[in-house]
Write an enzyme that holds these catalytic residues in place. Sequence first.
Site, PDB file in Angstrom:
ATOM      1  N   GLU A 188      64.374  31.889  33.625  1.00 55.91           N
ATOM      2  CA  GLU A 188      63.744  33.111  34.125  1.00 55.91           C
ATOM      3  C   GLU A 188      64.761  33.973  34.882  1.00 55.91           C
ATOM      4  O   GLU A 188      64.706  35.204  34.824  1.00 55.91           O
ATOM      5  CB  GLU A 188      62.568  32.758  35.042  1.00 55.91           C
ATOM      6  CG  GLU A 188      61.414  32.073  34.324  1.00 55.91           C
ATOM      7  CD  GLU A 188      60.834  32.934  33.225  1.00 55.91           C
ATOM      8  OE1 GLU A 188      60.601  34.143  33.464  1.00 55.91           O
ATOM      9  OE2 GLU A 188      60.626  32.416  32.115  1.00 55.91           O
ATOM     10  N   TRP A 191      66.565  35.696  32.284  1.00 58.21           N
ATOM     11  CA  TRP A 191      65.813  36.821  31.708  1.00 58.21           C
ATOM     12  C   TRP A 191      66.154  38.124  32.430  1.00 58.21           C
ATOM     13  O   TRP A 191      66.209  39.190  31.816  1.00 58.21           O
ATOM     14  CB  TRP A 191      64.313  36.551  31.773  1.00 58.21           C
ATOM     15  CG  TRP A 191      63.481  37.665  31.215  1.00 58.21           C
ATOM     16  CD1 TRP A 191      62.986  38.735  31.889  1.00 58.21           C
ATOM     17  CD2 TRP A 191      63.063  37.842  29.846  1.00 58.21           C
ATOM     18  NE1 TRP A 191      62.270  39.557  31.045  1.00 58.21           N
ATOM     19  CE2 TRP A 191      62.309  39.033  29.778  1.00 58.21           C
ATOM     20  CE3 TRP A 191      63.258  37.091  28.677  1.00 58.21           C
ATOM     21  CZ2 TRP A 191      61.752  39.494  28.596  1.00 58.21           C
ATOM     22  CZ3 TRP A 191      62.689  37.565  27.497  1.00 58.21           C
ATOM     23  CH2 TRP A 191      61.951  38.747  27.460  1.00 58.21           C
ATOM     24  N   TRP A 237      47.087  55.736  20.456  1.00 62.75           N
ATOM     25  CA  TRP A 237      46.592  55.319  21.761  1.00 62.75           C
ATOM     26  C   TRP A 237      45.365  56.145  22.154  1.00 62.75           C
ATOM     27  O   TRP A 237      45.286  57.339  21.866  1.00 62.75           O
ATOM     28  CB  TRP A 237      47.670  55.501  22.824  1.00 62.75           C
ATOM     29  CG  TRP A 237      48.944  54.750  22.603  1.00 62.75           C
ATOM     30  CD1 TRP A 237      50.174  55.277  22.332  1.00 62.75           C
ATOM     31  CD2 TRP A 237      49.128  53.319  22.634  1.00 62.75           C
ATOM     32  NE1 TRP A 237      51.113  54.287  22.196  1.00 62.75           N
ATOM     33  CE2 TRP A 237      50.505  53.068  22.374  1.00 62.75           C
ATOM     34  CE3 TRP A 237      48.281  52.235  22.851  1.00 62.75           C
ATOM     35  CZ2 TRP A 237      51.041  51.780  22.337  1.00 62.75           C
ATOM     36  CZ3 TRP A 237      48.820  50.957  22.809  1.00 62.75           C
ATOM     37  CH2 TRP A 237      50.171  50.736  22.561  1.00 62.75           C
ATOM     38  N   ASN A 287      52.816  35.780  37.493  1.00 63.48           N
ATOM     39  CA  ASN A 287      53.465  36.158  36.235  1.00 63.48           C
ATOM     40  C   ASN A 287      52.568  35.965  35.017  1.00 63.48           C
ATOM     41  O   ASN A 287      52.498  36.820  34.133  1.00 63.48           O
ATOM     42  CB  ASN A 287      54.762  35.373  36.054  1.00 63.48           C
ATOM     43  CG  ASN A 287      55.532  35.810  34.821  1.00 63.48           C
ATOM     44  OD1 ASN A 287      55.918  36.962  34.717  1.00 63.48           O
ATOM     45  ND2 ASN A 287      55.728  34.910  33.875  1.00 63.48           N
ATOM     46  N   TRP A 343      51.145  51.618  26.748  1.00 60.01           N
ATOM     47  CA  TRP A 343      51.789  50.707  27.678  1.00 60.01           C
ATOM     48  C   TRP A 343      52.453  51.427  28.844  1.00 60.01           C
ATOM     49  O   TRP A 343      52.589  50.878  29.945  1.00 60.01           O
ATOM     50  CB  TRP A 343      52.824  49.836  26.955  1.00 60.01           C
ATOM     51  CG  TRP A 343      53.996  50.582  26.363  1.00 60.01           C
ATOM     52  CD1 TRP A 343      54.108  51.071  25.098  1.00 60.01           C
ATOM     53  CD2 TRP A 343      55.227  50.916  27.025  1.00 60.01           C
ATOM     54  NE1 TRP A 343      55.329  51.685  24.924  1.00 60.01           N
ATOM     55  CE2 TRP A 343      56.035  51.609  26.089  1.00 60.01           C
ATOM     56  CE3 TRP A 343      55.729  50.685  28.304  1.00 60.01           C
ATOM     57  CZ2 TRP A 343      57.315  52.086  26.400  1.00 60.01           C
ATOM     58  CZ3 TRP A 343      57.000  51.158  28.626  1.00 60.01           C
ATOM     59  CH2 TRP A 343      57.777  51.848  27.671  1.00 60.01           C
TER      60      TRP A 343
END
Length: 457
Positions: free
Chosen positions: A264, A267, A295, A333, A351
């Site tokens: 992580e 990441w 959308w 998370n 998004w």
Amino acid sequence: MTKPVLLWFRQDLRLSDQPALVAACHGGPVIPVYVLDDDGPGDHAMGGASRWWLHHSLAALGQALRDKGSRLILRRGNAADVLAELAAECGATAIHAIRHYEPWWVASEEALADRLDLVLHDSNQLAPPGSISTGAGKPFKIYTPFWRALSQHMPPDDPARMPAKIPTPSKWPSTEALGSWDLLPTKPDWATGFSDWEPGEEGARARLDQFIGEAKDYEATRNLPSQEGTSRLSPHLHFGEITPRQVWHRVAGEGGSVRTFLGEIGWRDYAQGILLQYPDVGRKSTREQFDRMPWRTGKAAKADLRAWQRGHTGYPIVDAGMRQLWAMGWMHNRVRMIAASFLIKHLLIDWREGERWFWDCLVDADYGNNGVNWQWTAGTGVDSNMFPRIMAPLSQSEKFDAADYIREWVPELADLPDDAIHDPDEAGCRPENYPEKLIGHREARERALAAYRRVKG
């Protein structure tokens, strides 16, 4: 007399493992400075939660500098202009800083380098972004091979030692008062639930110390919101109060599933590498075919977006996460993924609406991480979950044992038993003061897949 050297702080609000500070101390009397630049980032100027954190982090950094006989100069405005003016004011010709990769910081660095001797240092990542490449010498776009390659260069270098003394100028330039920046909310004070956080370098160390004993169980607990097995280091890492290599050297020997946690941390490096290749990752879909996605917009979509933001969707796990976000500036998370997927695929809302809301509400709002993670969920990123893989929030809630988490953040459901709390409608026991579902899972899935067919052409 030796000319003073400017030390430009940004998202690196620490004195330890701070190579820019070390280099500045070798160059002459050091003038540490932070510039609040709200114009350069444009639509990504710091949100409310980040500004709360920044206030307290700057206060802690200022005190740490005073403890060493130095001080922190605060100025506000266009970063390159303010720093050039400050340099002329105090006779400095060199500036040391940690390198940053957000597009507005890159632009500021380029503008400043045209005027002064700007020396940039790396230490906010495990390895400098762009330094880990494929066998063909190209940057990675997919996380798994990137992490495999990065691992071959680990462990990272040892953290840089904090200087025993910081040389000071004979005369200090003027500074603005931190309180005059109005970074803290007052009317109303919506940050009362932020009391669990301790911004600053000492707070980062304390958080890491607390996590050390839990790191070996990370794989088993990280996805369980009711147990909270995550490190909660993300805001400290974002503001640079602690570095990834400091974390690595403390955690790597703990055994158990610590390798998953280090992935992580990796990441974060991956997201910075993507940012180098796609500077608009927080603003524009990386896969251009998603520009055709229909959308939802209009009054009904805006009402659904507002319900999602407030935690009134009728899906308990989603609502718990959104209310946690508002209350403490942070969200577990696993629940972030569930809540993001719900907005995009159940509500069919762009998004970027979610990215903007998270940007304003998260104390760990990070441009690279936030954009890459939202695009992963939306299927619009270079390495992302396929859009047709639609997360089922109700089964996710049960699978990851979120009952107690829901009870904490959705008190209307606190009295429901475990077998009913994940889906009160299905169990026939939804309280009157808890909203109906905005849309059924099957209906949402069919609508999302129909919209995706437009993307595929």
